[in-house]
Write a protein that holds these residues in place. Structure first.
Motif, mmCIF file in Angstrom:
data_model
loop_
_atom_site.group_PDB
_atom_site.id
_atom_site.type_symbol
_atom_site.label_atom_id
_atom_site.label_comp_id
_atom_site.label_asym_id
_atom_site.label_seq_id
_atom_site.Cartn_x
_atom_site.Cartn_y
_atom_site.Cartn_z
ATOM 1 N N ASP A 2 72.356 39.524 26.258
ATOM 2 C CA ASP A 2 70.910 39.552 26.065
ATOM 3 C C ASP A 2 70.456 38.187 25.558
ATOM 4 O O ASP A 2 71.007 37.684 24.574
ATOM 5 N N TYR A 4 67.213 36.482 23.975
ATOM 6 C CA TYR A 4 65.879 36.606 23.406
ATOM 7 C C TYR A 4 65.195 35.254 23.593
ATOM 8 O O TYR A 4 65.702 34.228 23.128
ATOM 9 N N ASN A 26 70.293 39.616 30.452
ATOM 10 C CA ASN A 26 69.148 40.494 30.242
ATOM 11 C C ASN A 26 68.156 39.706 29.393
ATOM 12 O O ASN A 26 68.401 39.454 28.211
ATOM 13 N N TYR A 27 67.057 39.276 29.998
ATOM 14 C CA TYR A 27 66.110 38.398 29.318
ATOM 15 C C TYR A 27 65.069 39.239 28.585
ATOM 16 O O TYR A 27 64.323 39.996 29.204
ATOM 17 N N LEU A 28 65.041 39.104 27.253
ATOM 18 C CA LEU A 28 64.147 39.878 26.410
ATOM 19 C C LEU A 28 63.098 38.946 25.809
ATOM 20 O O LEU A 28 63.408 38.107 24.961
#
Length: 207
Positions: A2, A4, A26-28
């Motif tokens: 992930d 952020y 997973n780009y948050l």
């Protein structure tokens, strides 16, 4: 993993590194204008990073890595086939030197004041004064070179993000032709162009 991030922030360098390696994450997105700052899934960002700063990378085994230079070196080590960092000791020291220079002398030393709307005019004037010597140093280094090191590295991804900020504040870099040529050369890389287009689109959508 992930990541952020905030659009066009220094976290974009990590997105570039992932794309250069042919990988993704997973780009948050973190809303840095909210109070408190929140991740797009509603998480209060201070529970991820008490300093409230992006990027933060959560690895596949759950480790939280903070600080841009450390994250960039981790991605380079995680995907060695992409050759985003030297492997010899002297080359590693050169990479760390440039990551430290970009982070302290340009990112913090110049652009924090220039990008913050609450910075005083005195602080902005001092930052521009400091910028001249620092960009002259980078320009002299890049004269006759394609990259900061002997080959493309994560340091180039980080420096490109900083140079992109110069556009945002209309900073005149015409006195540094090697820097301008370098910025255009790096932006032409497919991974960089892809990351920039994606993040610019997200930035405009939120504006």
């Amino acid at each position: 993993m992930d990541l952020y991030f905030s659009p066009l922030a220094c976290s974009m360098a990590t997105r570039i590194a992932f794309y250069e390696a042919g990988q993704s994450a997973n780009y948050l997105r973190v809303d840095t204008k909210a109070s408190p700052k929140r991740v797009e899934d509603g998480t209060v960002f201070s529970t991820i990073n008490a300093m409230g700063q992006v990027p933060v990378l959560r690895t596949d085994d759950g480790e939280l890595i903070r600080e841009n230079p450390v994250i960039l070196q981790y991605v380079a080590e995680r995907f060695p086939d992409a050759k985003l960092a030297p492997t010899d000791p002297a080359g590693c020291r050169k990479l760390q030197t440039w990551l430290s220079f970009i982070g302290s002398e340009l990112h913090t030393g110049v652009f924090i004041a220039l990008l913050r709307p609450d910075a005083t005019e005195g602080a902005k004037a001092f930052a521009r004064q400091e910028a001249a010597q620092r960009f002259a140093f980078v320009d002299a280094h890049l004269a006759g070179r394609d990259y900061l090191l002997d080959a493309y590295s994560v340091a180039d991804a980080y420096l490109f993000v900083i140079l992109n900020w110069a556009r945002a504040i209309s900073m005149d870099l015409s006195a540094y032709p090697a820097v301008l040529a370098y910025r255009d050369r790096i932006q032409a890389r497919p991974a960089v162009a892809k990351a920039l287009a994606e993040e610019f689109g997200l930035y405009k959508k939120a504006a």
